[in-house]
Design a protein around this motif. Sequence first.
Motif, mmCIF file in Angstrom:
data_model
loop_
_atom_site.group_PDB
_atom_site.id
_atom_site.type_symbol
_atom_site.label_atom_id
_atom_site.label_comp_id
_atom_site.label_asym_id
_atom_site.label_seq_id
_atom_site.Cartn_x
_atom_site.Cartn_y
_atom_site.Cartn_z
ATOM 1 N N GLU A 229 0.862 -1.183 0.000
ATOM 2 C CA GLU A 229 0.000 0.000 0.000
ATOM 3 C C GLU A 229 0.904 1.240 0.000
ATOM 4 O OE1 GLU A 229 -3.768 1.944 2.484
ATOM 5 O OE2 GLU A 229 -2.777 0.118 3.205
ATOM 6 N N LEU A 230 0.806 2.012 -1.069
ATOM 7 C CA LEU A 230 1.662 3.181 -1.215
ATOM 8 C C LEU A 230 1.051 4.381 -0.506
ATOM 9 C CD1 LEU A 230 2.690 2.816 -4.971
ATOM 10 C CD2 LEU A 230 3.642 1.702 -2.942
ATOM 11 N N GLY A 231 1.869 5.085 0.265
ATOM 12 C CA GLY A 231 1.395 6.233 1.029
ATOM 13 C C GLY A 231 1.661 7.545 0.309
ATOM 14 N N ASN A 232 1.674 8.616 1.082
ATOM 15 C CA ASN A 232 1.892 9.963 0.554
ATOM 16 C C ASN A 232 3.118 10.550 1.233
ATOM 17 O OD1 ASN A 232 1.791 12.595 -0.327
ATOM 18 N ND2 ASN A 232 -0.407 12.809 -0.073
ATOM 19 N N SER A 233 4.233 10.561 0.509
ATOM 20 C CA SER A 233 5.482 11.020 1.109
ATOM 21 C C SER A 233 5.566 12.541 1.216
ATOM 22 C CB SER A 233 6.673 10.511 0.289
ATOM 23 O OG SER A 233 6.600 10.975 -1.049
ATOM 24 N N THR A 234 4.652 13.267 0.566
ATOM 25 C CA THR A 234 4.693 14.729 0.670
ATOM 26 C C THR A 234 4.343 15.199 2.079
ATOM 27 O OG1 THR A 234 2.392 14.929 -0.076
ATOM 28 C CG2 THR A 234 4.095 14.988 -1.764
ATOM 29 N N SER A 262 15.802 14.496 7.592
ATOM 30 C CA SER A 262 15.669 15.512 6.551
ATOM 31 C C SER A 262 14.771 14.986 5.446
ATOM 32 C CB SER A 262 17.039 15.885 5.975
ATOM 33 O OG SER A 262 16.886 16.759 4.865
ATOM 34 N N ALA A 263 13.971 15.886 4.887
ATOM 35 C CA ALA A 263 13.124 15.541 3.742
ATOM 36 C C ALA A 263 13.237 16.594 2.659
ATOM 37 C CB ALA A 263 11.662 15.400 4.190
ATOM 38 N N SER A 264 14.318 17.386 2.715
ATOM 39 C CA SER A 264 14.447 18.520 1.788
ATOM 40 C C SER A 264 15.701 18.476 0.923
ATOM 41 C CB SER A 264 14.424 19.841 2.568
ATOM 42 O OG SER A 264 15.485 19.883 3.511
ATOM 43 N N ASN A 265 16.619 17.555 1.214
ATOM 44 C CA ASN A 265 17.813 17.467 0.382
ATOM 45 C C ASN A 265 17.423 17.077 -1.045
ATOM 46 O OD1 ASN A 265 19.653 18.118 2.417
ATOM 47 N ND2 ASN A 265 19.752 15.997 3.126
ATOM 48 N N THR A 266 18.040 17.732 -2.013
ATOM 49 C CA THR A 266 17.700 17.515 -3.417
ATOM 50 C C THR A 266 18.845 16.842 -4.144
ATOM 51 O OG1 THR A 266 16.296 19.493 -3.424
ATOM 52 C CG2 THR A 266 16.944 18.605 -5.558
ATOM 53 N N ARG A 267 18.508 15.827 -4.924
ATOM 54 C CA ARG A 267 19.504 15.143 -5.750
ATOM 55 C C ARG A 267 19.053 15.260 -7.205
ATOM 56 N NH1 ARG A 267 23.368 11.174 -4.487
ATOM 57 N NH2 ARG A 267 24.752 11.022 -6.294
ATOM 58 N N VAL A 299 6.375 4.814 2.123
ATOM 59 C CA VAL A 299 6.607 6.239 1.862
ATOM 60 C C VAL A 299 7.931 6.478 1.145
ATOM 61 C CG1 VAL A 299 5.159 7.074 3.741
ATOM 62 C CG2 VAL A 299 7.577 6.543 4.184
ATOM 63 N N GLY A 300 8.744 5.434 1.020
ATOM 64 C CA GLY A 300 10.018 5.618 0.341
ATOM 65 C C GLY A 300 10.614 4.294 -0.085
ATOM 66 N N VAL A 301 11.430 4.344 -1.136
ATOM 67 C CA VAL A 301 12.185 3.180 -1.609
ATOM 68 C C VAL A 301 13.656 3.432 -1.307
ATOM 69 C CG1 VAL A 301 12.832 1.790 -3.600
ATOM 70 C CG2 VAL A 301 10.515 2.717 -3.442
ATOM 71 N N ILE A 302 14.252 2.561 -0.506
ATOM 72 C CA ILE A 302 15.639 2.748 -0.089
ATOM 73 C C ILE A 302 16.551 2.755 -1.311
ATOM 74 C CG2 ILE A 302 17.554 1.744 1.224
ATOM 75 C CD1 ILE A 302 15.480 0.649 3.182
ATOM 76 N N PRO A 319 11.424 9.401 -2.256
ATOM 77 C CA PRO A 319 10.027 9.534 -1.815
ATOM 78 C C PRO A 319 9.063 8.885 -2.799
ATOM 79 C CG PRO A 319 10.870 11.632 -2.625
ATOM 80 C CD PRO A 319 12.032 10.701 -2.607
ATOM 81 N N ILE A 320 8.131 8.117 -2.276
ATOM 82 C CA ILE A 320 7.229 7.334 -3.127
ATOM 83 C C ILE A 320 6.334 8.217 -3.988
ATOM 84 C CG2 ILE A 320 5.326 7.128 -1.489
ATOM 85 C CD1 ILE A 320 6.740 4.324 -3.733
ATOM 86 N N SER A 321 5.947 9.386 -3.482
ATOM 87 C CA SER A 321 5.065 10.259 -4.268
ATOM 88 C C SER A 321 5.755 10.777 -5.525
ATOM 89 C CB SER A 321 4.576 11.443 -3.414
ATOM 90 O OG SER A 321 3.742 10.995 -2.366
ATOM 91 N N GLU A 322 7.088 10.871 -5.495
ATOM 92 C CA GLU A 322 7.825 11.385 -6.647
ATOM 93 C C GLU A 322 8.197 10.296 -7.642
ATOM 94 O OE1 GLU A 322 11.092 13.888 -5.586
ATOM 95 O OE2 GLU A 322 9.916 15.084 -4.161
#
Length: 433
Positions: A229-234, A262-267, A299-302, A319-322
């Motif tokens: 069940e996929l959640g909402n990572s936002t 952290s949930a804001s680092n950008t790659r 909420v995320g895939v490692i 993040p799963i939502s992305e």
Amino acid sequence: MQDEKNRNPKKNTDQELSGNQEEYHFLKEVIKEKPIDKRKILWRVGGIMAGAVLFGVVAAFTFAQVLPHMMPEEKNDKVDISEEPEQPSITPKPTEEPADQEEEKAEKEPLNLEKLGTVFQLAVEMAEKPEKSLVTVQGITNNVDWMNNSYENEQQISGFLAADNDKSYFVVTEYRVVENVDRILVTFADGTTVDANFQKRDQGTGLAVLKIAKEEVKQVTRAAIEVAELGNSTLIQRGEMVMALGSPAGYSGSISCGMVTSASNTRYTLDNEYHLITTDIMGDKEGSGILISMEGKVVGVIAQSFSMTDDKGVVTALPISEIRSVIERLSNNEDTMYLGVRGQNIVSDLSQKTGIPKGIFVNAVDEDSPAMKAGLQNGDVIVKVNDTGVETMSQLRKALDRCKPEQKVTVAAMRKGAEGYVEIVFDVTVGAL
């Protein structure tokens, strides 16, 4: 005389009868048709029509009830991973208590090992259902040593059941383990192992989707496994508790609990960008698996290759939502539209400090990519695709997703010259991966 009578008795009898015959008269009646009762006819016609209407209604109702069972069930093979609506998390406001009562309550209910054990036990119970979606993926390659002896080289990693349709299961894993292998095996949560087929991979994330025919999976195994069940990572925020399942530390079957740091680092990746979920959970550089929320949703895939630290000692996840759209596209074996640039966002503050125009600063252009063939170079700042302005890599990704393979588009970019930045428009033929 007497002899004559004796010779002709019939004649004598007829004469006697004619002499005694009486004349009879019959009544003559005229039969007239009975007059038509128009009222009765109208009643009969009305009754017939009412019966016909009633029969039609009953027949239509019966047909409507029976038709769905008579018609063959339509099967839709297309995978649709619907986006979970964004809902702000509501945290109940605690009832304010006087300081004396709070201290007294804390003294009465101290944190002890028993209560701590209960918390961890609840976490383990929460992980039971999502664990049923976990699989172990093995990539097997047949090799021959210097003495001409054949042997198998095997690598394994964690994956999870992300979707299914009427015919197949779809497993999300990392491409690095199934790249150029001779055989792919998938082991489900109940220990059953089946063969899987490589479906498609995504170059930007390094993820791949495997396809397993449902007819190859026994009914007892189907009952023992679950599609995740996929959640909402936002909605994930710093400080929230999460669990890492799979093989985050490099070995399978582990559960680790920790906090989002952290949930804001950008790659930045090829034609896209991702905002990473970083945790304080100890992990290995070869770790894999999923992150789940306290509600048991993914909420995320490692993805340890995306870690912002060199030692990759903590669990990092996409993040799963992305990546929902990525998983759906790979499951349906659809192409990813391709420009071929790697860059970074130039926001207003950075633009004011550096003098670089707002947009996407191109750090690298892939060799033989549509961007290189069109003439884009390192240092260009992409600002528009067709008539749509783009300022971030995610906006570029959305613009490309609206294109079709071999579609011709115009890409406007600012290029620095002797007198400053000038706009150049490039004609690009979008590629597909």
